[in-house]
Design a protein around this motif. Structure first.
Motif, mmCIF file in Angstrom:
data_model
loop_
_atom_site.group_PDB
_atom_site.id
_atom_site.type_symbol
_atom_site.label_atom_id
_atom_site.label_comp_id
_atom_site.label_asym_id
_atom_site.label_seq_id
_atom_site.Cartn_x
_atom_site.Cartn_y
_atom_site.Cartn_z
ATOM 1 N N UNK B 15 0.836 -1.203 0.000
ATOM 2 C CA UNK B 15 0.000 0.000 0.000
ATOM 3 C C UNK B 15 0.871 1.254 0.000
ATOM 4 N N UNK B 16 1.846 1.256 0.864
ATOM 5 C CA UNK B 16 2.733 2.414 0.956
ATOM 6 C C UNK B 16 3.486 2.639 -0.357
ATOM 7 N N UNK B 50 4.937 3.560 10.803
ATOM 8 C CA UNK B 50 6.328 3.983 10.929
ATOM 9 C C UNK B 50 7.286 2.805 10.968
ATOM 10 N N UNK B 51 6.816 1.679 11.474
ATOM 11 C CA UNK B 51 7.725 0.525 11.458
ATOM 12 C C UNK B 51 7.829 -0.015 10.030
ATOM 13 N N UNK B 52 6.796 0.180 9.247
ATOM 14 C CA UNK B 52 6.868 -0.206 7.832
ATOM 15 C C UNK B 52 7.889 0.673 7.104
ATOM 16 N N UNK B 53 7.902 1.945 7.434
ATOM 17 C CA UNK B 53 8.874 2.850 6.816
ATOM 18 C C UNK B 53 10.300 2.368 7.111
ATOM 19 N N UNK B 57 12.858 1.164 4.272
ATOM 20 C CA UNK B 57 14.103 1.908 4.058
ATOM 21 C C UNK B 57 15.298 0.972 4.231
ATOM 22 N N UNK B 58 15.204 0.093 5.206
ATOM 23 C CA UNK B 58 16.299 -0.851 5.440
ATOM 24 C C UNK B 58 16.533 -1.777 4.246
ATOM 25 N N UNK B 59 15.457 -2.169 3.602
ATOM 26 C CA UNK B 59 15.661 -3.086 2.478
ATOM 27 C C UNK B 59 15.774 -2.350 1.139
ATOM 28 N N UNK B 76 9.017 14.058 7.622
ATOM 29 C CA UNK B 76 10.009 13.243 6.943
ATOM 30 C C UNK B 76 9.355 12.671 5.685
ATOM 31 N N UNK B 77 9.895 13.061 4.547
ATOM 32 C CA UNK B 77 9.344 12.604 3.267
ATOM 33 C C UNK B 77 9.990 11.304 2.818
ATOM 34 N N UNK B 78 9.217 10.505 2.142
ATOM 35 C CA UNK B 78 9.719 9.233 1.614
ATOM 36 C C UNK B 78 9.563 9.182 0.099
ATOM 37 N N UNK B 79 10.577 8.618 -0.561
ATOM 38 C CA UNK B 79 10.565 8.401 -2.018
ATOM 39 C C UNK B 79 10.685 6.914 -2.279
ATOM 40 N N UNK B 80 9.999 6.466 -3.295
ATOM 41 C CA UNK B 80 10.179 5.076 -3.696
ATOM 42 C C UNK B 80 11.428 5.004 -4.564
ATOM 43 N N UNK B 81 12.207 3.963 -4.396
ATOM 44 C CA UNK B 81 13.417 3.789 -5.195
ATOM 45 C C UNK B 81 13.120 2.886 -6.392
#
Lengths: 109, 109
Positions: B15-16, B50-53, B57-59, B76-81
């Motif tokens: 979903x994220x 937040x634990x999903x984030x 991020x770790x993987x 805190x913004x997140x980008x998909x890689x």
DNA sequence: TGATATACCTTGACAGACATAGTAACTCGT
DNA sequence: ACGAGTTACTATGTCTGTCAAGGTATATCA
């Protein structure tokens, strides 16, 4: 190709209850049925299956009895209870809703 | 009516990632979006989100950076890689298969 | 005799979702 | 100016379902 049970986590009970709607059955048979029905794509591990039986019996969804096999290994048969049928119906509804929700959330465009 | 996240356990990441396909976003916004998009039927708990984030991020599925808000709370913004996009595609395929399998196993008649 | 299939059970580990609590800055009504 | 509510993120510990790994026992077949 095969998926992990974790993707259907929480739905094991529903699968078991569904199968018991037809007739009483036992662990080994249920496991084989699931594997064959899905062409091996989905397999419940034994520990998962038997712990589901415990859970379902504890909450009154199923009852069990030893079969009277005169030959071969002993079998513990499980029956779905009236309460189990209600649980199954609710689970089915929940699954439909879960599908709708996830599909809606990940649909593109 | 609302379902528990446990029924979609394991699909939070999907979903994220799906939402981040459109544009960078941050926790609070993603949570609100999910809640509104599903008319409140589905809500991720903060701890879950937040634990999903962290996990993503770790993987290497997402990266993050602090926004430069001049007013209001920090974000805190997140980008998909690129890797995250591949993970997303795989997850989507897995979900389709999971749906097919469970539907097949619990269909009646 | 040994391998394979049938059939069940137990223990402990793991991972994802959760409850709960805390920090901090802004907004709005009174 | 005050308090309540909203925005926004983080940390800690618990719960639960699945799993890996191991065990028991009977029957069949090469």
């Amino acid at each position: 190709m095969s998926i992990t049970s974790d993707l259907l986590r929480g739905h094991t009970d529903t699968i078991i209850l569904r199968l018991l709607l037809n007739r009483d059955s036992y662990g080994y048979e249920i496991n084989k049925y699931i594997s064959e029905k899905t062409d091996g794509a989905y397999e419940l591990k034994e520990a998962t299956l038997y712990s589901a039986f415990r859970r379902l019996e504890e909450n009154g969804s199923i009852s069990s009895y030893w079969g009277d096999e005169t030959t071969g290994a002993r079998r513990r048969y499980y029956s779905i209870t009236r309460q189990g049928r209600a649980v199954y119906e609710q689970n089915k509804t929940d699954w439909e809703e879960a599908k709708t929700i996830l599909d809606e959330l990940i649909k593109e465009g």
